[in-house]
Design an enzyme around this catalytic site. Structure first.
Site, mmCIF file in Angstrom:
data_model
loop_
_atom_site.group_PDB
_atom_site.id
_atom_site.type_symbol
_atom_site.label_atom_id
_atom_site.label_comp_id
_atom_site.label_asym_id
_atom_site.label_seq_id
_atom_site.Cartn_x
_atom_site.Cartn_y
_atom_site.Cartn_z
ATOM 1 N N LEU A 20 40.282 17.786 91.229
ATOM 2 C CA LEU A 20 39.448 18.520 92.195
ATOM 3 C C LEU A 20 38.032 18.756 91.671
ATOM 4 C CD1 LEU A 20 42.253 20.982 93.218
ATOM 5 C CD2 LEU A 20 40.941 19.657 94.885
ATOM 6 N N SER A 74 35.656 25.031 75.907
ATOM 7 C CA SER A 74 36.802 25.598 76.628
ATOM 8 C C SER A 74 36.380 26.858 77.387
ATOM 9 C CB SER A 74 37.910 25.962 75.640
ATOM 10 O OG SER A 74 38.930 26.663 76.312
ATOM 11 N N ASN A 101 37.326 26.204 88.047
ATOM 12 C CA ASN A 101 38.326 25.241 88.496
ATOM 13 C C ASN A 101 39.264 24.777 87.383
ATOM 14 O OD1 ASN A 101 39.232 22.810 90.292
ATOM 15 N ND2 ASN A 101 38.425 21.872 88.418
ATOM 16 N N SER A 153 46.099 29.716 93.920
ATOM 17 C CA SER A 153 47.153 28.746 94.221
ATOM 18 C C SER A 153 48.184 29.393 95.131
ATOM 19 C CB SER A 153 47.828 28.321 92.915
ATOM 20 O OG SER A 153 49.029 27.653 93.198
ATOM 21 N N TYR A 166 51.763 31.144 85.771
ATOM 22 C CA TYR A 166 50.686 30.560 86.589
ATOM 23 C C TYR A 166 50.449 31.401 87.858
ATOM 24 C CZ TYR A 166 48.458 26.690 89.253
ATOM 25 O OH TYR A 166 47.621 25.888 90.000
ATOM 26 N N LYS A 170 46.996 33.230 88.860
ATOM 27 C CA LYS A 170 46.292 32.816 90.074
ATOM 28 C C LYS A 170 46.086 33.990 91.033
ATOM 29 C CE LYS A 170 45.314 28.472 89.501
ATOM 30 N NZ LYS A 170 43.914 28.171 89.153
ATOM 31 N N ALA A 198 46.104 19.196 96.494
ATOM 32 C CA ALA A 198 45.566 17.852 96.264
ATOM 33 C C ALA A 198 46.449 17.102 95.275
ATOM 34 C CB ALA A 198 44.139 17.954 95.718
HETATM 35 P P1 NAI Z 1 43.418 18.469 86.853
HETATM 36 O O1 NAI Z 1 44.337 18.542 85.691
HETATM 37 O O2 NAI Z 1 43.075 17.133 87.384
HETATM 38 O O3 NAI Z 1 42.067 19.243 86.549
HETATM 39 C C1 NAI Z 1 41.981 20.363 85.709
HETATM 40 C C2 NAI Z 1 40.927 20.077 84.654
HETATM 41 O O4 NAI Z 1 40.707 21.255 83.882
HETATM 42 C C3 NAI Z 1 41.340 18.972 83.684
HETATM 43 O O5 NAI Z 1 40.392 17.927 83.714
HETATM 44 C C4 NAI Z 1 41.386 19.668 82.335
HETATM 45 O O6 NAI Z 1 40.981 18.859 81.258
HETATM 46 C C5 NAI Z 1 40.458 20.851 82.549
HETATM 47 N N1 NAI Z 1 40.737 21.957 81.627
HETATM 48 C C6 NAI Z 1 41.952 22.424 81.264
HETATM 49 N N2 NAI Z 1 41.808 23.432 80.387
HETATM 50 C C7 NAI Z 1 40.471 23.611 80.199
HETATM 51 C C8 NAI Z 1 39.708 24.512 79.429
HETATM 52 N N3 NAI Z 1 40.300 25.432 78.652
HETATM 53 N N4 NAI Z 1 38.368 24.431 79.501
HETATM 54 C C9 NAI Z 1 37.758 23.494 80.265
HETATM 55 N N5 NAI Z 1 38.441 22.599 81.013
HETATM 56 C C10 NAI Z 1 39.782 22.664 80.980
HETATM 57 O O7 NAI Z 1 44.100 19.340 88.008
HETATM 58 P P2 NAI Z 1 43.584 19.810 89.447
HETATM 59 O O8 NAI Z 1 44.740 19.764 90.347
HETATM 60 O O9 NAI Z 1 42.337 19.123 89.830
HETATM 61 O O10 NAI Z 1 43.305 21.368 89.185
HETATM 62 C C11 NAI Z 1 42.086 22.025 89.455
HETATM 63 C C12 NAI Z 1 42.378 23.490 89.739
HETATM 64 O O11 NAI Z 1 43.063 23.616 91.000
HETATM 65 C C13 NAI Z 1 43.269 24.174 88.710
HETATM 66 O O12 NAI Z 1 42.804 25.492 88.501
HETATM 67 C C14 NAI Z 1 44.622 24.203 89.381
HETATM 68 O O13 NAI Z 1 45.436 25.232 88.879
HETATM 69 C C15 NAI Z 1 44.206 24.419 90.821
HETATM 70 N N6 NAI Z 1 45.200 24.069 91.812
HETATM 71 C C16 NAI Z 1 45.463 22.757 92.095
HETATM 72 C C17 NAI Z 1 46.372 22.437 93.083
HETATM 73 C C18 NAI Z 1 46.627 21.042 93.484
HETATM 74 O O14 NAI Z 1 47.334 20.838 94.502
HETATM 75 N N7 NAI Z 1 46.104 20.059 92.782
HETATM 76 C C19 NAI Z 1 47.127 23.483 93.804
HETATM 77 C C20 NAI Z 1 46.727 24.823 93.472
HETATM 78 C C21 NAI Z 1 45.803 25.080 92.505
#
Ligand code: NAI
Length: 303
Positions: A20, A74, A101, A153, A166, A170, A198
């Protein structure tokens, strides 16, 4: 309609190396924003680090003549979160937009959940959102302008098996943004929360493969970009977005019942009125805790 653009605006997108966050960064940059692409680049459960994902997104933005800089710190520590925000100020002179995010998962049922699973999730999601928001708010206040979008979430709003950690983080973010929004009101700082759906590496374990391809992060990005725009006057709101679906979610309180406090209130009285207490017909939202408290007090029977 006039195109919504972000010329002269500086955005920080945390966790923008993929999923995202990458979609948000690409869209904002394509509309003129200067973007800090932050990503620690670890595994989906928060182990390790890698500069590649953030740098690749920056390269992609630059290929289309956009402006971006990578940051690999981080969000989960106060010092490193400050560096993320400082990167925006040092590179582009300000910070107008913060998208909280970054995220990881450590799913386990409650009794199997180790303290580390709990703390790491709180660290990245809840602490990370707090640290980045606090650091950015200081600059936004001085500019009297800011747009903050944080990520909740459905697991927080509605619960999900194996996501006690989680879900708590959230829903904590929702509470955090409600109060940040109030503190931001007089500085034109809006703070809202997105509840996305997503297909990403975080959802590949729970979504069937054919569904993953259908619910692209790009379908969520326009909504988040609107929340980041000058045009957005909304604040302290929650929105669901995914697969072309967009909706507002809210915490509401039903009309309830009022007992006369001049007489004893018994347990049995509660049970007798349970249906009325449970009823959400005519439920309402409150703009603040003070407004809710005022309503509670106004319902009291006179002394
Ligand atoms: P993703 O895993 O593709 O993206 C998350 C990114 O955050 C990764 O690239 C990761 O390297 C980075 N990250 C993790 N820890 C970090 C840190 N300490 N500092 C900096 N960067 C860090 O997953 P996605 O799905 O794109 O998730 C984005 C957000 O959306 C998250 O907060 C997730 O919990 C939330 N979310 C996603 C949903 C979905 O359907 N994909 C549903 C509900 C919430």
């Amino acid at each position: 309609m006039e195109e919504i653009r972000f010329d002269g605006k500086v955005a920080v997108v945390t966790g923008a190396g993929g999923g995202l966050g990458k979609a948000y960064a690409l869209l904002l940059a394509s509309r003129g924003a200067q973007v800090v692409v932050n990503d620690l680049g670890g595994s989906f459960d928060g182990e390790g680090s890698d500069a590649t994902p953030a740098q690749q997104v920056v390269d992609e933005i630059k290929e289309t003549s956009g402006e971006a800089i990578a940051n690999y710190d981080s969000v989960a520590e106060w010092e490193s979160a400050q560096k993320i925000i400082q990167t925006a100020v040092d590179s582009f002179g300000r910070i107008d937009i913060l998208i909280n995010n970054a995220g990881i998962l450590r799913d386990k049922s409650l009794l199997k959940m180790e303290m580390d699973d709990y703390r790491k999730i709180m660290g990245v999601h809840l602490d990370g959102t707090f640290f980045c928001t606090k650091a950015a708010f200081a600059f936004m206040k001085d500019q009297t302008y800011g747009r903050i979008v944080s990520t909740a979430s459905a697991a927080g709003l509605y619960g999900n098996f194996g996501q006690v950690n989680y879900g708590a983080a959230k829903m904590g973010i929702v509470g955090m943004m409600n109060s940040v929004a109030q503190e931001g009101t007089r500085y034109n700082i809006k703070a809202n929360t997105i509840v996305p759906t997503a297909g990403t590496r975080l959802t590949f374990t729970v979504m069937p493969e054919d569904v993953i391809g259908k619910v692209k992060p790009e379908y969520v990005a326009p909504f988040v970009a609107w929340l980041c725009s000058e045009k957005c006057e909304e604040t302290a709101k929650m929105f669901s977005a995914g697969g072309g679906y967009f909706s507002r979610a809210a915490v509401v309180e039903g009309p309830g019942v009022v007992f006369d406090t001049r007489k004893e209130i018994t347990i049995e009285m509660i049970v007798e009125k349970l249906e009325q207490i449970m009823n959400l017909e005519g439920a309402r939202e409150y703009a603040s805790a003070m407004e809710q408290a005022g309503t509670v007090l106004s319902k009291m029977a006179p002394e």
